[in-house]
Each structure stands twice: as structure tokens, then as C-alpha cells.
Write a protein that holds these residues in place. Structure first.
Motif, PDB file in Angstrom:
ATOM      1  N   ARG A  94       0.832  -1.217   0.000  1.00 62.34           N
ATOM      2  CA  ARG A  94       0.000   0.000   0.000  1.00 62.34           C
ATOM      3  C   ARG A  94       0.862   1.260   0.000  1.00 62.34           C
ATOM      4  O   ARG A  94       0.532   2.247  -0.663  1.00 62.34           O
ATOM      5  CB  ARG A  94      -0.947  -0.021   1.207  1.00 62.34           C
ATOM      6  CG  ARG A  94      -2.124  -0.992   1.046  1.00 62.34           C
ATOM      7  CD  ARG A  94      -3.182  -0.718   2.098  1.00 62.34           C
ATOM      8  NE  ARG A  94      -2.722  -1.083   3.431  1.00 62.34           N
ATOM      9  CZ  ARG A  94      -2.927  -2.267   3.995  1.00 62.34           C
ATOM     10  NH1 ARG A  94      -3.589  -3.212   3.329  1.00 62.34           N
ATOM     11  NH2 ARG A  94      -2.500  -2.525   5.211  1.00 62.34           N
ATOM     12  N   ARG A  95       1.981   1.245   0.744  1.00 63.87           N
ATOM     13  CA  ARG A  95       2.848   2.424   0.779  1.00 63.87           C
ATOM     14  C   ARG A  95       3.504   2.663  -0.587  1.00 63.87           C
ATOM     15  O   ARG A  95       3.627   3.811  -1.033  1.00 63.87           O
ATOM     16  CB  ARG A  95       3.914   2.262   1.865  1.00 63.87           C
ATOM     17  CG  ARG A  95       3.382   2.456   3.279  1.00 63.87           C
ATOM     18  CD  ARG A  95       4.507   2.710   4.266  1.00 63.87           C
ATOM     19  NE  ARG A  95       5.381   1.568   4.430  1.00 63.87           N
ATOM     20  CZ  ARG A  95       5.183   0.591   5.307  1.00 63.87           C
ATOM     21  NH1 ARG A  95       4.113   0.622   6.095  1.00 63.87           N
ATOM     22  NH2 ARG A  95       6.027  -0.415   5.412  1.00 63.87           N
ATOM     23  N   ILE A  96       3.912   1.588  -1.244  1.00 64.06           N
ATOM     24  CA  ILE A  96       4.521   1.721  -2.569  1.00 64.06           C
ATOM     25  C   ILE A  96       3.517   2.293  -3.560  1.00 64.06           C
ATOM     26  O   ILE A  96       3.815   3.229  -4.310  1.00 64.06           O
ATOM     27  CB  ILE A  96       5.051   0.361  -3.060  1.00 64.06           C
ATOM     28  CG1 ILE A  96       6.266  -0.060  -2.230  1.00 64.06           C
ATOM     29  CG2 ILE A  96       5.414   0.430  -4.548  1.00 64.06           C
ATOM     30  CD1 ILE A  96       6.782  -1.452  -2.555  1.00 64.06           C
ATOM     31  N   LEU A  97       2.300   1.746  -3.559  1.00 71.95           N
ATOM     32  CA  LEU A  97       1.270   2.235  -4.479  1.00 71.95           C
ATOM     33  C   LEU A  97       0.912   3.690  -4.177  1.00 71.95           C
ATOM     34  O   LEU A  97       0.658   4.481  -5.099  1.00 71.95           O
ATOM     35  CB  LEU A  97       0.025   1.354  -4.389  1.00 71.95           C
ATOM     36  CG  LEU A  97       0.195  -0.099  -4.862  1.00 71.95           C
ATOM     37  CD1 LEU A  97      -1.114  -0.870  -4.681  1.00 71.95           C
ATOM     38  CD2 LEU A  97       0.653  -0.163  -6.312  1.00 71.95           C
ATOM     39  N   ALA A  98       0.905   4.048  -2.901  1.00 69.45           N
ATOM     40  CA  ALA A  98       0.594   5.430  -2.517  1.00 69.45           C
ATOM     41  C   ALA A  98       1.649   6.388  -3.062  1.00 69.45           C
ATOM     42  O   ALA A  98       1.324   7.483  -3.541  1.00 69.45           O
ATOM     43  CB  ALA A  98       0.499   5.552  -1.001  1.00 69.45           C
ATOM     44  N   VAL A  99       2.922   5.986  -3.006  1.00 69.80           N
ATOM     45  CA  VAL A  99       3.996   6.829  -3.547  1.00 69.80           C
ATOM     46  C   VAL A  99       3.838   6.979  -5.054  1.00 69.80           C
ATOM     47  O   VAL A  99       4.015   8.070  -5.613  1.00 69.80           O
ATOM     48  CB  VAL A  99       5.373   6.238  -3.192  1.00 69.80           C
ATOM     49  CG1 VAL A  99       6.484   6.920  -3.996  1.00 69.80           C
ATOM     50  CG2 VAL A  99       5.649   6.389  -1.702  1.00 69.80           C
ATOM     51  N   TRP A 100       3.507   5.906  -5.732  1.00 72.78           N
ATOM     52  CA  TRP A 100       3.313   5.981  -7.182  1.00 72.78           C
ATOM     53  C   TRP A 100       2.181   6.944  -7.541  1.00 72.78           C
ATOM     54  O   TRP A 100       2.306   7.731  -8.477  1.00 72.78           O
ATOM     55  CB  TRP A 100       3.001   4.599  -7.746  1.00 72.78           C
ATOM     56  CG  TRP A 100       4.161   3.644  -7.683  1.00 72.78           C
ATOM     57  CD1 TRP A 100       5.423   3.919  -7.232  1.00 72.78           C
ATOM     58  CD2 TRP A 100       4.164   2.266  -8.062  1.00 72.78           C
ATOM     59  NE1 TRP A 100       6.206   2.803  -7.309  1.00 72.78           N
ATOM     60  CE2 TRP A 100       5.468   1.775  -7.814  1.00 72.78           C
ATOM     61  CE3 TRP A 100       3.206   1.405  -8.566  1.00 72.78           C
ATOM     62  CZ2 TRP A 100       5.825   0.454  -8.078  1.00 72.78           C
ATOM     63  CZ3 TRP A 100       3.548   0.093  -8.834  1.00 72.78           C
ATOM     64  CH2 TRP A 100       4.840  -0.381  -8.599  1.00 72.78           C
ATOM     65  N   LEU A 101       1.097   6.856  -6.801  1.00 67.07           N
ATOM     66  CA  LEU A 101      -0.041   7.749  -7.076  1.00 67.07           C
ATOM     67  C   LEU A 101       0.278   9.195  -6.712  1.00 67.07           C
ATOM     68  O   LEU A 101      -0.206  10.133  -7.360  1.00 67.07           O
ATOM     69  CB  LEU A 101      -1.271   7.269  -6.302  1.00 67.07           C
ATOM     70  CG  LEU A 101      -1.884   5.933  -6.757  1.00 67.07           C
ATOM     71  CD1 LEU A 101      -2.995   5.513  -5.806  1.00 67.07           C
ATOM     72  CD2 LEU A 101      -2.418   6.034  -8.181  1.00 67.07           C
ATOM     73  N   ALA A 102       1.088   9.378  -5.679  1.00 66.51           N
ATOM     74  CA  ALA A 102       1.405  10.735  -5.230  1.00 66.51           C
ATOM     75  C   ALA A 102       2.440  11.417  -6.115  1.00 66.51           C
ATOM     76  O   ALA A 102       2.497  12.652  -6.154  1.00 66.51           O
ATOM     77  CB  ALA A 102       1.931  10.696  -3.787  1.00 66.51           C
ATOM     78  N   THR A 103       3.249  10.647  -6.828  1.00 66.31           N
ATOM     79  CA  THR A 103       4.358  11.216  -7.603  1.00 66.31           C
ATOM     80  C   THR A 103       3.931  12.338  -8.548  1.00 66.31           C
ATOM     81  O   THR A 103       4.501  13.438  -8.488  1.00 66.31           O
ATOM     82  CB  THR A 103       5.098  10.113  -8.384  1.00 66.31           C
ATOM     83  OG1 THR A 103       5.717   9.221  -7.452  1.00 66.31           O
ATOM     84  CG2 THR A 103       6.165  10.707  -9.296  1.00 66.31           C
ATOM     85  N   PRO A 104       2.941  12.129  -9.430  1.00 69.40           N
ATOM     86  CA  PRO A 104       2.608  13.226 -10.358  1.00 69.40           C
ATOM     87  C   PRO A 104       2.067  14.465  -9.658  1.00 69.40           C
ATOM     88  O   PRO A 104       2.400  15.592 -10.046  1.00 69.40           O
ATOM     89  CB  PRO A 104       1.554  12.600 -11.290  1.00 69.40           C
ATOM     90  CG  PRO A 104       1.017  11.433 -10.545  1.00 69.40           C
ATOM     91  CD  PRO A 104       2.139  10.926  -9.717  1.00 69.40           C
ATOM     92  N   PHE A 105       1.275  14.270  -8.618  1.00 71.15           N
ATOM     93  CA  PHE A 105       0.693  15.418  -7.921  1.00 71.15           C
ATOM     94  C   PHE A 105       1.750  16.169  -7.114  1.00 71.15           C
ATOM     95  O   PHE A 105       1.822  17.410  -7.160  1.00 71.15           O
ATOM     96  CB  PHE A 105      -0.439  14.952  -7.007  1.00 71.15           C
ATOM     97  CG  PHE A 105      -1.549  14.242  -7.739  1.00 71.15           C
ATOM     98  CD1 PHE A 105      -2.485  14.958  -8.469  1.00 71.15           C
ATOM     99  CD2 PHE A 105      -1.637  12.861  -7.723  1.00 71.15           C
ATOM    100  CE1 PHE A 105      -3.511  14.312  -9.146  1.00 71.15           C
ATOM    101  CE2 PHE A 105      -2.655  12.201  -8.403  1.00 71.15           C
ATOM    102  CZ  PHE A 105      -3.590  12.937  -9.124  1.00 71.15           C
ATOM    103  N   ALA A 106       2.569  15.437  -6.376  1.00 74.91           N
ATOM    104  CA  ALA A 106       3.604  16.078  -5.566  1.00 74.91           C
ATOM    105  C   ALA A 106       4.623  16.797  -6.444  1.00 74.91           C
ATOM    106  O   ALA A 106       5.023  17.937  -6.152  1.00 74.91           O
ATOM    107  CB  ALA A 106       4.297  15.033  -4.690  1.00 74.91           C
TER     108      ALA A 106
END
Length: 340
Positions: free
Chosen positions: A310-322
Motif C-alpha cells: 500500500r505504501r509503494i502504491l501510494a507513492v506511485w499515485l502521489a508522484t505526479p501530484f507532488a
């Protein structure tokens, strides 16, 4: 020929980006071989560094280097469509994209999370372009980042799952021995390292070429850029991002030799087919992490540690926005302090 100070700074940062990328992504090739003890850590990192060097030189040599290619690789392909863009504005957009990519690679390394340098660059360029009054090439960015993000991990996980199932049957029937797999895993790790260098060396190379198009620099700098970028990636790989190595090698699942080979074989195949065959930048970080997930899932759902997933997927999803937000902030600071 004097190089404009801002252009010189961006060129140096592009070399730093190559080093940080190698450091951040060393885990992509060697985490599985180190964890399963197919290779010792220093041996694995040394092999990965050499093959990253070879892959970087090969990747740069395979593409036709031009301003059109460079801008398209950075999500700024519309600049070559005859639109007159002021040089200083373009340089600041490029600077923001490079800074965002370096910062995001360091942040995710500190977190021990695999992430994509390509996606960070696209998002950083997009955010800076918006602030500085220049629309990024959104169709290219969507095609080059959203599609690989959506489908590449799924394909990598599925390929690793299928490979793991096949290997399990072969081991059960004594048609395959663990010694064979350890050798095969070393080969597959080498292929992943080569594929990483082949693809990710194009990021700093595109930056340098784009800067040279906007602010001319000595021919010797451009001529030596491929070798400088390749050596920087190799040196970064040699240092090894140990935090991410631990995440992929031991925290995500209890990795075995068959799992390691399955994940690496799937990653190398996927990167070769998609990046070379379709010309899309595929994240080696996404691919190897998804491959390890798929290989772990083949042993049963409980083999995966879901909080880490879940943490890995969260980082992937956050990358473009961050990274979009970081690019926006950097460009806004430059705009208000320098008045571009």
C-alpha cells in the motif's frame, strides 16, 4: 564560447541527476540477487554499475540526438512546432523539472520507496510550465507517463506471476535445479541493469541537449555529454540505494531465488518490449516492484506484506501530484524573486 551561467548550472544538475538516478535505482537490478545471495552485495553493485554504463552508452547511441527528440522526451515537444519561446523562460522550466526530479528521487530514497524519475520530470516540467505561462505538451506527458503507470506494473506483475508458476512446476518435476536458477538470476539481474541504463540515461541527456538548443555551449561539452552521463549513472549505481534495496529485497516479501528470477525476467522483458518497441519510458522501479509483487502472489496472498504494498502504491499515485506542485512552487519562487 562562453556558456550562460543558468545553462551551465542546469547542465551540472543534469549530471547530478544521472548520479542520483543511478543511486536511487541501483535496487532495481540487485535487490533480488543480494537478498537471495545469488551474488554478494559489492559484486552485485559492481556488475550493475558496469552494465548501467554499457546500457547508458548503448541507449544514447541508439537514438537520434536532436532538439526535437530532447524536447519531446521532456514533455515539451510542442516547442519544436515553430512556436517562439523566450530562452530564459524555457531554461527556468527545464531547471524546475530537473530540481524536482532530483528532490523526489532523494525523498523517496529516504523513504525507502521505489519511484519513477521519468514521471517526476514530466510532472515538474508541467507545473513549472503552467506558472510561467507556457502549456506543457499534455498529450505527450499523458502518453509517456499515465499509460506506462497504469499498464506496465500490471503487465510486469502478471508476467512474473506466470513465470513463477512455471518455475514451481519445473522444480517439482526436477526439470530445473536451484543452481540453474541462481545463474539465471545473475543473468536476469544483468539484463535489468542494462535496460535501466539504456533508458534512464536519456533523461539527463535530453536535458543537456535541450539546454544546448536554448543556450549554445561548446561542442566539446556536447561531445563528452554521453560519456559523462553514463559514468555518473554508473558511479551512482556503485554507491547503491540501500534503503530501497531492503524494501524490495526483504520488506515486500520473503524473496526466494525463483521469485527473484521471475521478477527480474519479467522486468527486463517488459522494459525491452515497451521502451524499445513502443518508444515509451517504462519505469524500472515500477516494473521490478510489480514483478516482485506478482512473484510473491504466486506463493499465495499471505506471502506479500500488504502494508508495504500500500505504501509503494501510494507513492506511485502521489508522484505526479507532488512533483507537479513542487515544479509549480519552484517556478513561482523564480518568478517572484527574479521577475522572469
Amino acid at each position: 564560447m562562453a556558456v550562460e551561467p543558468l545553462a551551465a548550472v542546469i547542465t551540472l544538475l543534469a549530471v547530478l541527476l544521472a548520479y542520483v538516478n543511478g543511486f536511487h535505482d541501483a535496487s532495481n537490478a540487485v535487490s533480488t540477487t543480494i537478498t537471495t545471495r545469488a551474488l554478494r552485495e559489492r559484486t552485485a553493485l559492481g556488475m550493475a554499475a558496469l552494465l548501467n554504463l554499457f546500457g547508458a552508452l548503448l541507449g544514447i547511441g541508439l537514438v537520434t540526438i536532436s532538439s526535437t527528440w530532447a524536447f519531446e522526451r521532456m514533455g515539451l515537444g510542442h516547442i519544436t512546432a515553430g512556436v517562439d519561446t523566450p530562452g530564459p523562460v524555457l531554461l527556468w522550466i527545464i531547471l524546475a523539472g530537473v530540481l524536482v526530479t532530483i528532490l523526489w528521487d532523494l525523498i523517496t530514497w529516504w523513504m525507502g520507496m521505489p519511484s519513477s524519475s521519468w514521471h517526476a520530470l514530466f510532472a515538474g516540467v508541467g507545473g513549472a510550465s503552467l506558472v510561467l505561462g507556457w502549456d506543457a505538451d499534455w498529450p505527450t506527458i499523458a502518453r509517456s507517463s499515465l499509460l506506462p503507470t497504469a499498464f506496465a506494473p500490471l503487465l510486469g506483475a502478471a508476467a512474473a506471476y506466470a513465470t513463477m508458476q512455471l518455475i514451481s512446476r519445473m522444480l517439482t518435476s526436477d526439470r530445473l535445479r536451484s543452481g540453474h536458477l541462481r545463474f539465471a538470476q545473475t543473468v536476469s539481474a544483468g539484463l535489468v541493469a542494462t535496460a535501466h541504463g539504456l533508458q534512464d540515461a536519456l533523461i539527463p541527456m535530453a536535458v543537456i541537449v535541450a539546454v544546448a538548443t536554448t543556450s549554445p555551449m561548446p561542442g566539446a561539452v556536447l561531445a563528452s555529454a554521453p560519456y559523462t552521463v553514463a559514468v555518473a549513472i554508473a558511479l551512482g549505481t556503485l554507491m547503491g540505494g540501500h534503503r530501497i534495496i531492503r524494501t524490495l529485497g526483504s520488506r515486500l516479501t520473503d524473496l526466494t531465488t525463483p521469485q527473484g528470477f521471475s521478477a527480474e525476467a519479467a522486468t527486463a522483458t517488459l522494459m525491452g518490449l515497451v521502451s524499445l518497441g513502443m518508444g515509451l519510458p517504462v519505469s524500472s522501479s515500477h516494473s521490478i516492484a510489480a514483478g516482485i509483487m506478482g512473484a510473491g502472489l504466486a506463493r499465495g496472498p499471505r506471502a506479500l506484506r500488504l502494508p508495504v504494498v500500500r505504501r509503494i502504491l501510494a507513492v506511485w499515485l502521489a508522484t505526479p501530484f507532488a512533483c507537479f506542485g513542487m515544479g509549480l512552487i519552484i517556478a513561482r519562487l523564480a518568478q517572484t524573486s527574479i521577475g522572469i
